[in-house]
Design a protein around this motif. Structure first.
Motif, mmCIF file in Angstrom:
data_model
loop_
_atom_site.group_PDB
_atom_site.id
_atom_site.type_symbol
_atom_site.label_atom_id
_atom_site.label_comp_id
_atom_site.label_asym_id
_atom_site.label_seq_id
_atom_site.Cartn_x
_atom_site.Cartn_y
_atom_site.Cartn_z
ATOM 1 N N TYR C 24 0.887 -1.170 0.000
ATOM 2 C CA TYR C 24 0.000 0.000 0.000
ATOM 3 C C TYR C 24 0.913 1.204 0.000
ATOM 4 N N PHE C 27 3.972 1.081 2.200
ATOM 5 C CA PHE C 27 3.785 0.102 3.274
ATOM 6 C C PHE C 27 3.641 -1.303 2.692
ATOM 7 N N ALA C 29 2.332 -4.716 2.827
ATOM 8 C CA ALA C 29 1.279 -5.428 3.549
ATOM 9 C C ALA C 29 1.472 -6.938 3.472
ATOM 10 N N PRO C 48 -2.161 -11.349 14.605
ATOM 11 C CA PRO C 48 -2.662 -10.119 15.217
ATOM 12 C C PRO C 48 -3.314 -9.187 14.193
ATOM 13 N N SER C 49 -4.077 -8.235 14.694
ATOM 14 C CA SER C 49 -4.752 -7.283 13.815
ATOM 15 C C SER C 49 -3.723 -6.513 12.983
ATOM 16 N N GLY C 50 -4.014 -6.381 11.712
ATOM 17 C CA GLY C 50 -3.099 -5.655 10.837
ATOM 18 C C GLY C 50 -1.968 -6.507 10.295
ATOM 19 N N SER C 51 -2.020 -7.804 10.551
ATOM 20 C CA SER C 51 -0.907 -8.641 10.103
ATOM 21 C C SER C 51 -1.024 -9.015 8.629
ATOM 22 N N GLY C 52 -2.153 -8.718 8.018
ATOM 23 C CA GLY C 52 -2.269 -8.951 6.575
ATOM 24 C C GLY C 52 -3.135 -10.139 6.198
ATOM 25 N N LYS C 53 -3.889 -10.687 7.151
ATOM 26 C CA LYS C 53 -4.718 -11.865 6.866
ATOM 27 C C LYS C 53 -5.762 -11.551 5.804
ATOM 28 N N SER C 54 -6.510 -10.478 6.028
ATOM 29 C CA SER C 54 -7.541 -10.109 5.053
ATOM 30 C C SER C 54 -6.905 -9.826 3.700
ATOM 31 N N THR C 55 -5.845 -9.075 3.734
ATOM 32 C CA THR C 55 -5.168 -8.738 2.485
ATOM 33 C C THR C 55 -4.799 -10.003 1.725
ATOM 34 N N GLU C 175 -12.990 -13.701 8.837
ATOM 35 C CA GLU C 175 -13.579 -13.485 10.158
ATOM 36 C C GLU C 175 -15.106 -13.546 10.109
HETATM 37 N N1 LIG Z 1 -6.502 0.290 1.636
HETATM 38 C C1 LIG Z 1 -5.420 0.299 2.438
HETATM 39 N N2 LIG Z 1 -4.539 1.317 2.373
HETATM 40 C C2 LIG Z 1 -3.440 1.342 3.175
HETATM 41 N N3 LIG Z 1 -3.145 0.399 4.078
HETATM 42 C C3 LIG Z 1 -3.994 -0.647 4.194
HETATM 43 C C4 LIG Z 1 -5.180 -0.742 3.389
HETATM 44 N N4 LIG Z 1 -5.829 -1.878 3.735
HETATM 45 C C5 LIG Z 1 -5.086 -2.444 4.696
HETATM 46 N N5 LIG Z 1 -3.987 -1.711 4.980
HETATM 47 C C6 LIG Z 1 -2.946 -2.032 5.950
HETATM 48 O O1 LIG Z 1 -2.471 -3.315 5.634
HETATM 49 C C7 LIG Z 1 -2.210 -4.048 6.823
HETATM 50 C C8 LIG Z 1 -2.892 -5.400 6.738
HETATM 51 O O2 LIG Z 1 -4.296 -5.207 6.770
HETATM 52 P P1 LIG Z 1 -5.324 -6.399 6.867
HETATM 53 O O3 LIG Z 1 -6.682 -5.834 6.781
HETATM 54 O O4 LIG Z 1 -4.947 -7.433 5.883
HETATM 55 O O5 LIG Z 1 -5.047 -6.949 8.327
HETATM 56 P P2 LIG Z 1 -5.795 -8.115 9.086
HETATM 57 O O6 LIG Z 1 -4.746 -9.075 9.484
HETATM 58 O O7 LIG Z 1 -6.936 -8.605 8.304
HETATM 59 O O8 LIG Z 1 -6.274 -7.382 10.389
HETATM 60 P P3 LIG Z 1 -7.668 -7.494 11.178
HETATM 61 O O9 LIG Z 1 -7.523 -8.630 12.112
HETATM 62 O O10 LIG Z 1 -7.742 -6.179 11.903
HETATM 63 O O11 LIG Z 1 -8.751 -7.679 10.176
HETATM 64 C C9 LIG Z 1 -2.674 -3.204 7.981
HETATM 65 O O12 LIG Z 1 -1.563 -2.623 8.607
HETATM 66 C C10 LIG Z 1 -3.519 -2.148 7.340
HETATM 67 O O13 LIG Z 1 -3.385 -0.938 8.049
#
Ligand SMILES: Nc1ncnc2c1ncn2[C@@H]1O[C@H](COP(=O)(O)OP(=O)(O)OP(=O)(O)O)[C@@H](O)[C@H]1O
Ligand SMILES: [Mg+2]
Lengths: 213, 222, 256
Positions: C24, C27, C29, C48-55, C175
């Protein structure tokens, strides 16, 4: 278009500003009455003010100006165009501002009124010290939005025969046969008045939105 | 003070006034349609990746919203012939109304599209639908529902604005009433009656809009 | 490639990622993601939250574009052209945290939309399929209702049925239970367990560790956009190798 003509437009602009200011100030005072009546809790008063608002919101401003202009003459009140148009715009503003402020009075959480009642505050203090200060804050973006409408609305005074900015433009345009230049300048002058207000209103709205989150 | 109201000229002019209502409706409906087209086109351009295009749309919207319709219609009235387009006052008025309403429609429609959560778009894409399908089948209706109240009140406003088209003598209620007034000098009677006409017109439009909304947007939301 | 590939399968994996990187802006991801999921395999993804699972799982059906590496799904290479993206999206279903049902369509219409518009089924076929799958998620009596009239748990089960109506080869869950009230979590997990038992290939982002123990073939732990550790659940929970995994498990299990 020469200097002469431009000065004539500026003279018209002066009257546009004067009309806007008078209508907004008088309309605010009357609009506050309308808003309070509309939220008074007295059924018949609320219905009547609702009807008053509906009439002004359901008819063209131009017609409102005509009816007031000729209606006043009819009941024997001799007025020049300037005064008649001021009255018409004031009534128009009172209905619209009344409706905007009704909405924001109702947007103040009920708990505020209840807390004020529990503190044994009377109606006047409840409104003046508790509800209205919050309501005014809420209503500010919409109020400024209406002020822009009102400034633009003053242009209709030209159709009734009052020489403000638009009519000045008409006159000049008929003299020098350059309608596009003249109305371009006239439009630019309106834009210079309205745009800062629009920007300020949008700024306030964004500020409130983020604050309420 | 010894003025007696006399509605005879109004009653004599009634058929003309009723026909003129049709003219007002025509202006309003054609203006609305043009406004919707401009609104949708503007929103698409507003989202274009090209910066100058986006600024063009923003500039257009602000220019229209911050100047009076009367000045706009005069400008268009004089500008069209210079651009080699010769039109009667009525089509000219429709163009002016459409441009004016279109600027407001752009802002309203943009808000509606933004009000639909990103998740809806993604759910549609994840199901294998194309972007155009997602927009048509998934985004459109909820977005329309979200903007419906502001869009319809903007249309009522546009309908009332048609009266200003009398300034260039388009065929509609106000200009016809002005003709009756100048023939009869019964100014108050004429304008009072016509004001009532407008009240009925805007009330009827409101009812139609409400009816349509209860038919088309009847799905429940939380 | 595929040092981490599941040794139990010899056939081509259902889903495979190699060297995937996602940025991103500045950053990072996703950082050099290599993973492969065999047909019928169930993966639980946590971290953990923000670790990139959703991505990560959103890259698999290209809801997010990625900058480096390759992703193959069901033998299709997920290129950047729209043809293969559409093909992949038809093959994998996705279930979202916020359900994302379409509010203006009934439950039945929600399930019929994509089969008709994307697969080209006719109305009768689509309805048939939809009713069968609504039956399977035990919600067939709500078919004519609108999403807003259902509870969260019911909505999520409809969302699962809606995805299944495309007859996907694999399912992605992001989730699916974390927006639900506690009393509704079980009904959704039960639906997912039943699906797993039927042999569906699944990647689930979830912190429901009971579900992971019962269903997962492997648990993958992510942190800061990278895969830190992966192991079968028994090993993962009893004997985590990495400090970050231990810390994470301590937090998440301590909370329950
Ligand atoms: N559209 C975006 N623009 C910039 N950064 C992003 C964007 N989407 C996600 N991120 C960043 O990418 C990282 C991974 O996000 P992601 O949503 O994959 O985390 P996650 O593991 O699913 O967390 P959660 O448990 O909170 O859902 C995070 O640090 C988030 O801030
Ligand atoms: Mg996530």
């Amino acid at each position: 278009m020469g200097r002469e003509e431009f000065l004539f437009l500026l003279a018209g602009l002066k009257w546009t500003v004067a009309l806007s200011v008078v209508a907004f100030i008088c309309g605010s005072v009357a609009g506050l009455m309308v808003a309070l009546a509309r939220t008074s809790g007295i059924f018949i008063v609320e219905r009547l003010t609702a009807g008053y608002i509906a009439v002004f919101q359901g008819t063209p401003l131009l017609m409102q100006l005509f009816v007031v202009y000729y209606g006043l003459a009819l009941i024997g009140i001799q007025m020049d165009a300037w005064a008649a148009v001021s009255v018409g715009l004031t009534l128009h503003a009172s209905a619209f501002l009344g409706e905007i402020w009704r909405g924001s009075i109702e947007a103040v959480p009920r708990g505020q009124t209840e807390a004020a009642k529990a503190l044994s505050l009377g109606y006047v203090s409840r409104m003046k010290d508790v509800v209205l200060p919050q309501a005014i804050r809420i209503s500010l973006p919409a109020t400024i939005g209406f002020l822009v409408q009102l400034i633009k609305g003053t242009s209709l005074a030209s159709i009734v025969g009052f020489t403000e900015l638009t009519r000045a433009g008409n006159i000049i345009s008929n003299q020098i046969f350059q309608p596009l230049t003249v109305f371009g300048v006239v439009g630019a002058l309106y834009f210079l008045m309205c745009c800062p207000l629009t920007i300020y209103g949008a700024h306030l709205e964004r500020k409130f939105l983020t604050a309420s989150r | 003070m010894n003025y007696t109201l006399d509605f005879t000229p109004v009653i004599d002019g009634l058929p003309n006034l009723l026909w003129a209502c049709l003219g007002t409706f025509t202006l309003a409906i054609c203006g609305m349609l043009l406004a919707i087209v401009i609104g949708i086109g503007g929103v698409i351009l507003r989202q274009s990746p090209l910066k100058p295009l986006r600024w063009l749309v923003i500039g257009f919207v602000e220019l229209i919203r911050n100047t009076p319709f009367l000045v706009q219609i005069f400008f268009i009235y004089f500008a069209l012939p210079l651009a080699g387009i010769r039109l009667d006052p009525t089509p000219t008025a429709i163009i002016a109304l459409g441009i004016n309403g279109g600027a407001y429609a752009i802002e309203i429609i943009r808000g509606g599209v933004q009000s639909i959560s990103k998740g809806q778009m993604e759910a549609g894409l994840a199901l294998g639908l194309h972007k155009a399908q997602v927009f048509r089948l998934i985004i459109l209706k909820p977005a329309l529902r979200a903007i419906y109240p502001s869009l319809t009140s903007q249309f009522i406003l546009l309908t009332l604005t048609t009266s200003i088209a009398s300034a260039i003598s388009a065929y509609e209620l106000t200009s016809v009433s002005q003709r009756i007034e100048s023939d009869s000098f019964r100014s108050f009677e004429v304008y009072f009656t016509v004001t009532a006409f407008y009240l009925v017109i805007s009330w009827v439009m409101m009812r139609i809009f409400a009816l349509f909304s209860s038919r088309y947007f009847s799905y429940p939301v939380r | 490639m595929n040092q981490t590939i599941n040794s139990a399968t010899t056939t081509e994996p259902m889903i495979s990622l190699s060297g995937v990187e996602k940025w991103y802006g500045a950053f990072k991801a996703l950082d050099n993601i290599n993973m492969s999921v065999a047909k019928g395999e169930k993966i639980v993804l946590c971290g953990p939250s923000g670790s990139g699972k959703s991505t990560l799982i959103r890259c698999i059906n290209h809801l997010e574009a990625y900058q480096k590496g390759d992703i193959h799904v069901g033998g299709i290479m997920l290129g950047h052209g729209s043809k293969t993206i559409d093909a992949v999206r038809r093959e994998v279903g996705m279930v979202f945290q916020q359900f994302n049902l379409f509010p203006h369509l009934t439950v039945l219409q929600n399930c019929m939309l994509a089969p008709m518009r994307s697969l080209g089924l006719d109305k009768a076929q689509a309805e048939d399929r939809a009713r069968t799958l609504l039956e399977r998620v035990k919600i067939s009596e709500q078919a004519e209702k609108y999403p807003a009239q259902l509870s969260g748990g019911q909505q999520q089960r409809v969302a699962i049925a809606r995805a299944l109506c495309m007859r996907p080869k694999a399912m992605l869950f992001d989730e699916p239970t974390s927006a639900l009230d506690p009393e509704m979590v079980k009904e959704v997990l039960d639906t997912m367990i039943a699906l797993a038992e039927e042999g569906m290939t699944m990647i689930c982002v979830t912190h429901e560790m009971g579900f992971a123990r019962q269903v997962a073939d492997r648990v993958i732990f992510m942190a800061s956009g990278a895969i830190v550790e992966e192991a079968p659940p028994a090993e993962f929970f009893s004997n985590p190798k990495h400090e970050r995994t231990r810390k994470f498990l301590g937090e998440i299990l301590g909370r329950h």
